[in-house]
Design a protein around this motif. Sequence first.
Motif, mmCIF file in Angstrom:
data_model
loop_
_atom_site.group_PDB
_atom_site.id
_atom_site.type_symbol
_atom_site.label_atom_id
_atom_site.label_comp_id
_atom_site.label_asym_id
_atom_site.label_seq_id
_atom_site.Cartn_x
_atom_site.Cartn_y
_atom_site.Cartn_z
ATOM 1 N N ARG A 1 41.923 2.623 33.319
ATOM 2 C CA ARG A 1 40.562 2.325 33.757
ATOM 3 C C ARG A 1 40.253 3.052 35.065
ATOM 4 N N SER A 2 41.302 3.548 35.755
ATOM 5 C CA SER A 2 41.077 4.177 37.060
ATOM 6 C C SER A 2 40.987 5.707 36.993
ATOM 7 N N LEU A 3 41.622 6.333 36.016
ATOM 8 C CA LEU A 3 41.519 7.794 35.902
ATOM 9 C C LEU A 3 40.098 8.185 35.514
ATOM 10 N N GLN A 4 39.626 9.250 36.109
ATOM 11 C CA GLN A 4 38.285 9.752 35.782
ATOM 12 C C GLN A 4 38.329 10.817 34.689
ATOM 13 N N GLY A 5 39.493 11.421 34.504
ATOM 14 C CA GLY A 5 39.631 12.449 33.487
ATOM 15 C C GLY A 5 41.091 12.850 33.344
ATOM 16 N N VAL A 6 41.389 13.588 32.292
ATOM 17 C CA VAL A 6 42.739 14.103 32.048
ATOM 18 C C VAL A 6 42.610 15.583 31.720
ATOM 19 N N ASP A 7 43.614 16.364 32.127
ATOM 20 C CA ASP A 7 43.513 17.797 31.884
ATOM 21 C C ASP A 7 44.727 18.387 31.168
ATOM 22 N N TRP A 8 45.609 17.556 30.670
ATOM 23 C CA TRP A 8 46.758 18.039 29.917
ATOM 24 C C TRP A 8 46.306 18.350 28.499
ATOM 25 N N ASN A 9 46.800 19.428 27.945
ATOM 26 C CA ASN A 9 46.455 19.875 26.601
ATOM 27 C C ASN A 9 46.565 18.739 25.578
ATOM 28 N N ASN A 10 45.568 18.627 24.695
ATOM 29 C CA ASN A 10 45.550 17.648 23.596
ATOM 30 C C ASN A 10 45.636 16.201 24.072
ATOM 31 N N THR A 11 45.010 15.889 25.206
ATOM 32 C CA THR A 11 45.073 14.540 25.761
ATOM 33 C C THR A 11 43.689 13.927 25.807
ATOM 34 N N GLN A 12 43.608 12.688 25.357
ATOM 35 C CA GLN A 12 42.352 11.949 25.447
ATOM 36 C C GLN A 12 42.539 10.744 26.352
ATOM 37 N N LEU A 13 41.509 10.434 27.112
ATOM 38 C CA LEU A 13 41.516 9.284 28.005
ATOM 39 C C LEU A 13 40.848 8.130 27.281
ATOM 40 N N ILE A 14 41.548 6.994 27.216
ATOM 41 C CA ILE A 14 41.032 5.802 26.547
ATOM 42 C C ILE A 14 40.794 4.735 27.606
ATOM 43 N N LYS A 15 39.573 4.273 27.697
ATOM 44 C CA LYS A 15 39.229 3.235 28.671
ATOM 45 C C LYS A 15 38.973 1.897 27.993
ATOM 46 N N SER A 16 39.035 1.861 26.669
ATOM 47 C CA SER A 16 38.792 0.619 25.933
ATOM 48 C C SER A 16 40.063 -0.229 25.886
ATOM 49 N N ASP A 17 39.969 -1.375 25.263
ATOM 50 C CA ASP A 17 41.082 -2.315 25.157
ATOM 51 C C ASP A 17 42.256 -1.707 24.384
ATOM 52 N N LEU A 18 43.421 -1.662 25.021
ATOM 53 C CA LEU A 18 44.628 -1.080 24.437
ATOM 54 C C LEU A 18 44.978 -1.701 23.091
ATOM 55 N N VAL A 19 45.086 -3.019 23.041
ATOM 56 C CA VAL A 19 45.535 -3.711 21.825
ATOM 57 C C VAL A 19 44.580 -3.455 20.668
ATOM 58 N N SER A 20 43.283 -3.561 20.908
ATOM 59 C CA SER A 20 42.301 -3.324 19.842
ATOM 60 C C SER A 20 42.364 -1.877 19.360
ATOM 61 N N TRP A 21 42.463 -0.933 20.309
ATOM 62 C CA TRP A 21 42.509 0.479 19.948
ATOM 63 C C TRP A 21 43.735 0.782 19.090
ATOM 64 N N VAL A 22 44.912 0.292 19.505
ATOM 65 C CA VAL A 22 46.141 0.545 18.750
ATOM 66 C C VAL A 22 46.079 -0.134 17.384
#
Length: 188
Positions: free
Chosen positions: A89-110
Motif C-alpha cells: 500500500r506504500s509503494l507508488q510504483g515498481v520498475d522491475w521487468n514483468n512486475t505489477q503492483l497490487i494494492k488490493s486485498d492480498l487474500v481476495s486477489w490470491v
Amino acid sequence: MRRLIAFIQLTVNGYFAGGDGDIGWANHDTQDAEWNAFVADNVAGESLLLFGRVTYELMVSYWPTDIAAARDPLVARYMNSLPKAVFSRSLQGVDWNNTQLIKSDLVSWVREQKQLPGKDMCVLGSGSLIVQLAQAGLIDEFQVSVNPVVLGGGRTIFEGLTHPVPLKLTRSRNFANGNVLLCYQPAH
C-alpha cells in the motif's frame, strides 16, 4: 486450478531474517552444484512470484544487477523474466521487468488468481504475506529450506499467526552444503 507454494529459507533456530532484516546467511555456500541445480530448477517452473514490499526491495536491489548476472546467471535470467506481483500500500510504483503492483486485498486477489488457469504461484520469503495466506488456507505447499546457521536473533516467518496450521511432511531432501529441504502440505 493454480497452486500456491511458499518457499522459505530458515536458520536452524527458525529465523527467516536477522534482526536487521539481513538474509545474507541464506547464500552461505554457492559451491554445491546439486543445491544450485535445485534452485535453478525451482525458478525455471515459470511461477508467478509474489512479494511483499520488503522482499521486493531486497530482490530488485540484487537480481537485475550485473553482479547477479555474473554470480548466478541462470537464476538471474529467470528472476528477471518471470512475472511478479508486489503487494504494497506504500509503494507508488515498481520498475522491475514483468512486475505489477497490487494494492488490493492480498487474500481476495490470491483466491481469485488460484481459480484461473495458468502456472503456479510462489511466495518467496515474505513473512507477512505467508502468515496472511496460511491463515486463509491458501498455501498448497510449504517448501522450507533449513540452512546450517544459527543467528543470535531475528524474525520468525510465522510472526503474528493467530491459529495453528497443521501440516504433513510430503518429502525431504538433504544437500551437500548442509541445507535440508522439507516440503509440507496442509493436513486438512
